[in-house]
Design an enzyme around this catalytic site. Structure first.
Site: not given
Length: 509
Positions: A23, A50, A124-125, A267
């Site tokens: 996310c 996301g 996030n994570g 990426y």
């Protein structure tokens, strides 16, 4: 507190053959501005992180309103939604669903009550020790309504806040308890908080919005779109609070050896995002040049797999002198494919995203540059697509090392048997995908192309910066693969974390 409960169950899907970050997060403090719309545009810039769900929470000085639903940012929010969410601060979230379910409560921001105070949290994570933390909280009478680690973090913060009477104390002690990679933004009715894991695995940056506002986001590209100016990164283990009293910083937990996720550079991040003074585009371009030095090939045309493969393909072409061109056309209206559980539908899913440009590839020897090979099925189909379009040879070049190890810190590759390079040699992978040759960028070569700092490269090396409990990693490593945990991060040896026994301190101010 207001929220919509239109978030329904999504259909069962198969596995996509690419790496996904879970996310992106965004937060803004700007009492004199339209914070909901600022957050909306910030989430647009982070949409690549996301596409399954999106949400915004707004603090208006009295309470917190949360709106979240399944879909892209533009699908979830209408102009009427944003007009109804006036306030002085806001946070937002875009999610790629992996572990923890895909129902309404898995969408974020996650909201919770701490006595009479409403908070919302966006994360996030991935946290690796939530099983034990959740069990202890349940024993202490804390109820849960989902299986997400974000809810565990939120309830842990709430538990310590109730005991101490201070939200910042609650955040600090939760940070001392949880393990993993995380960047979080938290909102109450009159304040915005941002905090990050002690290794700095997941990214989080701070920007100034004119002279009277602040923004925090997963990437600098989200600052750019709302007109904010980058100030600095949230430091590993740091807590930042923004309120009417200004911006306040304190160290919530002692920093550990820096371990920034290197896949952000390879990426995840948008090409226009800047990390440590360098654009992601320039890093990926240099990866292509380095790849050409390490693995040159005699060919007629260099192409990239859109989108992240384009900058390294340009760099590869510049280094070799082989012309760079377009060989694959991307359907810009397909965010991500919900792959169906049949081979025919998997192949159709790839063609929904990409199609070969026969005018450019027919009769030519092609160098195809891509960012990674995960399971190998998509690479196999693209190689076949190019050959069916008339390419005489297809030489595959990957601008990162072989992905051999699962990630536990926020990427959805947590089972090693799914990773083709963990099961096959490079020659066997080349044969499987049908390429005429295959080469990966070396880890040493990759490090030459990115800023000098500490990185998490566990997906390539098996060296994990945060200890992973056996209960969390059970069944996720292949026989014969032994991960390394080179740093003592203070992780509890047993299942119990000692939540009830932790002694609480008071805020700095």
């Amino acid at each position: 507190m207001g929220y919509d409960e239109r978030f329904g169950q999504r259909p069962c899907v198969g596995e996509d053959d690419s790496l996904h970050d879970e996310c992106g997060v965004f937060g803004v403090w700007a009492p004199n501005r339209d914070v909901a719309r600022i957050t909306y545009f910030g989430l647009h810039a982070l949409q690549h992180r996301g596409q399954e769900s999106a949400g915004i929470a707004v603090g208006n000085g009295e309470t917190v309103r949360v709106r979240k639903d399944r879909g892209l940012v533009s699908q979830v929010f209408t102009d009427a939604d944003l007009s109804a969410m006036a306030g002085k601060c806001a946070i937002g979230h875009v999610r790629y669903g992996t572990a923890g379910g895909r129902g309404f409560d898995a969408a974020q921001p996650h909201f919770s009550l701490i006595d009479d105070v409403t908070i919302a949290l966006a994360h996030n994570g991935t946290l690796v020790n939530t099983d034990g933390v959740r069990s202890e909280l349940e024993e202490l009478g804390v109820p849960f309504r989902s299986n997400t680690d974000s809810e565990v973090a939120c309830e842990l913060i709430g538990y310590f806040t109730k005991k101490s009477g201070h939200l910042r104390v609650g955040i600090r002690h939760a940070m001392q308890m949880v393990r993993g990679g995380y960047a979080m933004v938290l909102l109450r009715e009159n304040a915005l908080y941002a905090f990050r894991d002690p290794n700095g695995i997941r990214p989080l940056v701070i920007g100034a919005l004119g002279t009277d506002g602040w923004v925090v986001a997963s990437e600098t590209c989200a600052l750019d779109i709302v007109g904010a100016t980058y100030v600095r990164d949230v430091r590993p283990g740091e807590i930042v609070r923004i309120s009417d009293g200004g911006i306040l910083s304190e160290q919530g937990i002692a920093p550990q050896p820096e371990a920034q996720c290197i896949f952000e550079d390879v990426y995840f991040s948008r090409p226009d995002t800047v990390i440590r003074g360098r654009s992601i585009y320039s890093m990926r371009y240099e990866m292509g040049r380095q790849l050409a030095r390490e693995a040159p090939v005699d060919a007629d045309l260099v192409i990239g797999v859109p989108d992240s493969g384009m900058p390294p393909a340009e760099g590869y072409a510049a280094q070799t002198g082989i012309p760079f061109g377009e060989g694959l056309i991307k359907n810009r209206y397909v965010a991500r494919t919900f792959i169906q559980p049949t081979q025919e539908m998997r192949e159709m899913g790839v063609r929904m995203k990409l199609n070969a440009l026969s005018d450019n590839v027919a009769g030519r020897r092609i160098v195809m540059v891509d960012d990674s090979i995960v399971r190998g099925t998509t690479s196999k189909q693209i190689v076949r697509m190019l050959k069916e379009a008339g390419a005489t040879e297809v030489h595959v070049r990957i601008n990162c090392p072989e992905v051999k190890w699962p990630c536990f810190y926020g990427i959805d590759t947590d089972v090693q048997k799914q990773l083709i390079s963990a099961n096959k040699s490079a020659d066997e992978v080349c044969e499987y995908i049908g390429a005429d040759s295959l080469a990966f960028l070396s880890l040493e070569g990759l490090r030459r192309c990115v800023p000098e700092c500490g990185y998490c490269d566990a997906c390539y090396t098996g060296r994990y910066p945060v200890t992973i409990p056996e209960r969390f990693s059970e069944g996720k490593f292949l026989d014969g693969f032994a991960p390394e945990f080179p740093y003592d991060d203070g992780a509890p040896a047993g299942e119990k974390n000692g939540i009830a026994d932790m002694e609480l301190d008071t805020p700095v101010d």
